[in-house]
Scaffold this motif. Structure first.
Motif, PDB file in Angstrom:
ATOM      1  N   GLU A   1      48.082 -80.184  49.422  1.00  0.00           N
ATOM      2  CA  GLU A   1      49.164 -79.389  48.854  1.00  0.00           C
ATOM      3  C   GLU A   1      48.723 -78.527  47.680  1.00  0.00           C
ATOM      4  OE1 GLU A   1      52.272 -82.117  47.899  1.00  0.00           O
ATOM      5  OE2 GLU A   1      52.629 -82.707  49.987  1.00  0.00           O
ATOM      6  N   THR A   2      47.656 -78.925  46.992  1.00  0.00           N
ATOM      7  CA  THR A   2      47.171 -78.154  45.846  1.00  0.00           C
ATOM      8  C   THR A   2      45.652 -78.069  45.875  1.00  0.00           C
ATOM      9  OG1 THR A   2      46.948 -80.069  44.371  1.00  0.00           O
ATOM     10  CG2 THR A   2      49.107 -78.982  44.440  1.00  0.00           C
ATOM     11  N   ILE A   3      45.117 -77.072  45.191  1.00  0.00           N
ATOM     12  CA  ILE A   3      43.664 -76.928  45.085  1.00  0.00           C
ATOM     13  C   ILE A   3      43.071 -78.095  44.303  1.00  0.00           C
ATOM     14  CG2 ILE A   3      43.872 -75.484  43.014  1.00  0.00           C
ATOM     15  CD1 ILE A   3      41.110 -75.303  45.712  1.00  0.00           C
ATOM     16  N   GLU A   4      43.819 -78.568  43.291  1.00  0.00           N
ATOM     17  CA  GLU A   4      43.331 -79.677  42.473  1.00  0.00           C
ATOM     18  C   GLU A   4      43.183 -80.947  43.308  1.00  0.00           C
ATOM     19  OE1 GLU A   4      45.078 -76.606  39.935  1.00  0.00           O
ATOM     20  OE2 GLU A   4      45.885 -77.729  41.635  1.00  0.00           O
ATOM     21  N   GLU A   5      44.122 -81.186  44.189  1.00  0.00           N
ATOM     22  CA  GLU A   5      44.070 -82.374  45.052  1.00  0.00           C
ATOM     23  C   GLU A   5      42.867 -82.290  45.992  1.00  0.00           C
ATOM     24  OE1 GLU A   5      47.387 -84.816  47.630  1.00  0.00           O
ATOM     25  OE2 GLU A   5      47.238 -82.652  47.955  1.00  0.00           O
ATOM     26  N   TRP A   6      42.672 -81.132  46.577  1.00  0.00           N
ATOM     27  CA  TRP A   6      41.544 -80.950  47.498  1.00  0.00           C
ATOM     28  C   TRP A   6      40.207 -81.069  46.773  1.00  0.00           C
ATOM     29  CZ3 TRP A   6      37.793 -77.019  47.465  1.00  0.00           C
ATOM     30  CH2 TRP A   6      36.936 -77.010  48.568  1.00  0.00           C
ATOM     31  N   ALA A   7      40.077 -80.393  45.630  1.00  0.00           N
ATOM     32  CA  ALA A   7      38.818 -80.406  44.888  1.00  0.00           C
ATOM     33  C   ALA A   7      38.467 -81.809  44.406  1.00  0.00           C
ATOM     34  CB  ALA A   7      38.909 -79.453  43.697  1.00  0.00           C
ATOM     35  N   ASP A   8      39.475 -82.558  43.992  1.00  0.00           N
ATOM     36  CA  ASP A   8      39.237 -83.906  43.470  1.00  0.00           C
ATOM     37  C   ASP A   8      38.784 -84.851  44.578  1.00  0.00           C
ATOM     38  OD1 ASP A   8      39.108 -86.142  41.900  1.00  0.00           O
ATOM     39  OD2 ASP A   8      41.261 -86.416  41.705  1.00  0.00           O
ATOM     40  N   LEU A   9      39.522 -84.883  45.682  1.00  0.00           N
ATOM     41  CA  LEU A   9      39.208 -85.839  46.755  1.00  0.00           C
ATOM     42  C   LEU A   9      37.972 -85.437  47.554  1.00  0.00           C
ATOM     43  CD1 LEU A   9      42.714 -86.828  48.163  1.00  0.00           C
ATOM     44  CD2 LEU A   9      41.165 -88.207  46.789  1.00  0.00           C
ATOM     45  N   GLU A  10      37.800 -84.165  47.789  1.00  0.00           N
ATOM     46  CA  GLU A  10      36.699 -83.723  48.637  1.00  0.00           C
ATOM     47  C   GLU A  10      35.386 -83.532  47.878  1.00  0.00           C
ATOM     48  OE1 GLU A  10      36.715 -83.507  51.832  1.00  0.00           O
ATOM     49  OE2 GLU A  10      38.858 -83.707  52.270  1.00  0.00           O
ATOM     50  N   HIS A  11      35.487 -83.155  46.599  1.00  0.00           N
ATOM     51  CA  HIS A  11      34.264 -82.818  45.864  1.00  0.00           C
ATOM     52  C   HIS A  11      34.142 -83.496  44.503  1.00  0.00           C
ATOM     53  CE1 HIS A  11      33.165 -79.750  48.818  1.00  0.00           C
ATOM     54  NE2 HIS A  11      34.443 -79.431  48.843  1.00  0.00           N
ATOM     55  N   GLY A  12      35.097 -84.368  44.173  1.00  0.00           N
ATOM     56  CA  GLY A  12      35.010 -85.086  42.904  1.00  0.00           C
ATOM     57  C   GLY A  12      35.166 -84.200  41.686  1.00  0.00           C
ATOM     58  N   ILE A  13      35.825 -83.056  41.833  1.00  0.00           N
ATOM     59  CA  ILE A  13      36.060 -82.140  40.718  1.00  0.00           C
ATOM     60  C   ILE A  13      37.432 -82.450  40.128  1.00  0.00           C
ATOM     61  CG2 ILE A  13      36.275 -79.720  40.025  1.00  0.00           C
ATOM     62  CD1 ILE A  13      34.543 -78.980  42.425  1.00  0.00           C
ATOM     63  N   THR A  14      37.459 -82.897  38.880  1.00  0.00           N
ATOM     64  CA  THR A  14      38.715 -83.272  38.257  1.00  0.00           C
ATOM     65  C   THR A  14      39.611 -82.049  38.058  1.00  0.00           C
ATOM     66  OG1 THR A  14      37.884 -82.974  36.001  1.00  0.00           O
ATOM     67  CG2 THR A  14      37.567 -85.152  37.026  1.00  0.00           C
ATOM     68  N   THR A  15      40.887 -82.310  37.800  1.00  0.00           N
ATOM     69  CA  THR A  15      41.838 -81.224  37.578  1.00  0.00           C
ATOM     70  C   THR A  15      41.413 -80.351  36.409  1.00  0.00           C
ATOM     71  OG1 THR A  15      43.673 -82.514  38.489  1.00  0.00           O
ATOM     72  CG2 THR A  15      44.238 -80.694  37.017  1.00  0.00           C
ATOM     73  N   SER A  16      40.993 -81.000  35.315  1.00  0.00           N
ATOM     74  CA  SER A  16      40.556 -80.256  34.137  1.00  0.00           C
ATOM     75  C   SER A  16      39.335 -79.396  34.448  1.00  0.00           C
ATOM     76  CB  SER A  16      40.233 -81.232  33.005  1.00  0.00           C
ATOM     77  OG  SER A  16      39.672 -80.565  31.900  1.00  0.00           O
ATOM     78  N   ARG A  17      38.384 -79.976  35.153  1.00  0.00           N
ATOM     79  CA  ARG A  17      37.158 -79.254  35.507  1.00  0.00           C
ATOM     80  C   ARG A  17      37.475 -78.087  36.434  1.00  0.00           C
ATOM     81  NH1 ARG A  17      32.066 -77.923  34.105  1.00  0.00           N
ATOM     82  NH2 ARG A  17      30.560 -78.112  35.783  1.00  0.00           N
ATOM     83  N   CYS A  18      38.373 -78.311  37.367  1.00  0.00           N
ATOM     84  CA  CYS A  18      38.759 -77.262  38.311  1.00  0.00           C
ATOM     85  C   CYS A  18      39.368 -76.079  37.568  1.00  0.00           C
ATOM     86  CB  CYS A  18      39.749 -77.828  39.324  1.00  0.00           C
ATOM     87  SG  CYS A  18      40.263 -76.653  40.604  1.00  0.00           S
ATOM     88  N   SER A  19      40.230 -76.365  36.602  1.00  0.00           N
ATOM     89  CA  SER A  19      40.881 -75.308  35.828  1.00  0.00           C
ATOM     90  C   SER A  19      39.850 -74.517  35.022  1.00  0.00           C
ATOM     91  CB  SER A  19      41.923 -75.907  34.884  1.00  0.00           C
ATOM     92  OG  SER A  19      42.946 -76.544  35.621  1.00  0.00           O
ATOM     93  N   LYS A  20      38.890 -75.227  34.418  1.00  0.00           N
ATOM     94  CA  LYS A  20      37.870 -74.557  33.616  1.00  0.00           C
ATOM     95  C   LYS A  20      36.982 -73.669  34.479  1.00  0.00           C
ATOM     96  CE  LYS A  20      37.657 -78.101  30.022  1.00  0.00           C
ATOM     97  NZ  LYS A  20      36.867 -79.215  29.441  1.00  0.00           N
ATOM     98  N   LEU A  21      36.634 -74.165  35.663  1.00  0.00           N
ATOM     99  CA  LEU A  21      35.795 -73.375  36.564  1.00  0.00           C
ATOM    100  C   LEU A  21      36.514 -72.102  37.002  1.00  0.00           C
ATOM    101  CD1 LEU A  21      34.336 -76.254  38.758  1.00  0.00           C
ATOM    102  CD2 LEU A  21      32.988 -74.686  37.362  1.00  0.00           C
ATOM    103  N   ARG A  22      37.778 -72.245  37.339  1.00  0.00           N
ATOM    104  CA  ARG A  22      38.548 -71.094  37.799  1.00  0.00           C
ATOM    105  C   ARG A  22      38.773 -70.084  36.683  1.00  0.00           C
ATOM    106  NH1 ARG A  22      44.017 -72.605  40.480  1.00  0.00           N
ATOM    107  NH2 ARG A  22      43.985 -70.328  40.735  1.00  0.00           N
ATOM    108  N   ALA A  23      38.934 -70.592  35.462  1.00  0.00           N
ATOM    109  CA  ALA A  23      39.242 -69.708  34.335  1.00  0.00           C
ATOM    110  C   ALA A  23      38.035 -68.900  33.874  1.00  0.00           C
ATOM    111  CB  ALA A  23      39.792 -70.531  33.168  1.00  0.00           C
ATOM    112  N   ALA A  24      36.835 -69.435  34.093  1.00  0.00           N
ATOM    113  CA  ALA A  24      35.663 -68.841  33.447  1.00  0.00           C
ATOM    114  C   ALA A  24      34.796 -67.966  34.340  1.00  0.00           C
ATOM    115  CB  ALA A  24      34.799 -69.951  32.843  1.00  0.00           C
ATOM    116  N   TRP A  25      34.978 -68.004  35.645  1.00  0.00           N
ATOM    117  CA  TRP A  25      34.003 -67.328  36.509  1.00  0.00           C
ATOM    118  C   TRP A  25      33.981 -65.811  36.288  1.00  0.00           C
ATOM    119  CZ3 TRP A  25      35.026 -63.469  39.965  1.00  0.00           C
ATOM    120  CH2 TRP A  25      36.335 -63.333  40.436  1.00  0.00           C
TER     121      TRP A  25
END
Length: 305
Positions: free
Chosen positions: A125-149
């Protein structure tokens, strides 16, 4: 020799000449084809070699070994160092690539038909859910990656080698004032100290100097943004610094040592530094006993002399 025999012989010569010409043409064509094949093979080998050289991988990183000496690096050591530096620099590139990938997936909701890892009957349902379960990327980490690229991409295009830690420090400026302001702030710092001397700590301190009422718009001209930032930072640096309330490392060590002695006198375990400070403040504020107050007064007089 009869006329007929002469004519036949002449005809045979013409036919032989034509055959020789055709044979030569076929040979030339075959040589051209073989030459082309060789060139194509050489090109394919060059491409393959370039791809292999650019391919990242643990197999390309030398295994850890003890130093070969205490002096200058040997040629072999320099080679190992260069390979390892390239490996470390891959971290920055991977950071921007991962950030842009996550942002593209999130923006287009490209995860919407991917089966949930733990609940296959439904999709993510969300990118955070997918990134966390599939790749071990936490919600905080996902937000930082998306914000900085985007910041990393622009800085890299402008020739700056800005690692993740540096870019993270200017993300708040990006979120509040826009891309141009964040890039402008980085460039102001780079021009002031030199691009090779920019650090995450220096950027962090510079961001703290920005006034809360700073007026910047991402539609503004880059030169105007740079002038506004430079002016704001200049005024902030001109203001007198607030006196530091922090204890030096020397004083901290002294307090800890005296706290140990105090604990021994009281037959107690470890006494935390904060407890000592509370007693000191209470003694200083005691209007029935001015001894601590008088001691502080005398020390301050000496410092002021």
């Amino acid at each position: 020799m009869s006329d007929r025999e002469f004519e036949l012989e002449g005809w045979d010569d013409v036919e032989a000449s034509a055959g020789a010409a055709a044979s030569l043409a076929q040979t030339a064509a075959r040589v051209d084809h073989e030459r082309q094949a060789i060139n194509e093979q050489a090109l394919a080998e060059q491409i393959s070699a370039a791809v292999e050289a650019a391919r990242p991988g643990l197999d390309k990183i030398p295994d850890p070994v003890e130093p070969e000496g205490h002096g200058d690096l040997t040629a072999e050591e320099k080679g190992r160092l260069d390979a390892c530096i390239e490996g470390v620099e891959l971290l920055t590139k991977a950071y921007w690539i991962a950030g842009k990938s996550l942002d593209t997936i999130a923006t287009g909701r490209l995860f919407r038909k991917l089966p949930h890892k733990l609940e296959p009957e439904r999709c993510y349902e969300t990118i955070e859910e997918w990134a966390d379960l599939e790749h071990g990327i936490t919600t905080s980490r996902c937000s930082k990656l998306r914000a900085a690229w985007q910041l990393g991409e622009v800085l890299n295009a402008r020739g700056y080698k800005a690692p993740e830690g540096q870019v993270r420090e200017i993300v708040p400026v990006y979120n509040k004032h826009g891309l141009k302001a964040a890039i402008g702030l980085y460039e102001v710092v780079a021009q002031a100290v030199g691009a090779d001397k920019v650090t995450a700590a220096r950027l962090r301190e510079t961001v703290k100097l920005l006034p809360g009422d700073l007026a910047l718009d991402d539609d503004d001209d880059p030169d105007r943004i740079a002038k506004t930032l430079t002016g704001a930072l200049g005024r902030a640096e001109a203001r007198p610094a607030k006196p530091s309330t922090g204890l030096s490392e020397r004083v901290k060590r002294g307090v800890d040592q005296r706290a140990i002695a105090l604990a021994d006198r009281l037959d107690r375990g470890r006494i935390p530094r904060n407890e000592v400070l509370i007693h000191l403040f209470e003694a200083f504020a005691d209007d029935q006993d001015s001894r601590v107050f008088d001691i502080v007064l005398e020390r301050m007089k000496k410092v002021g002399q």
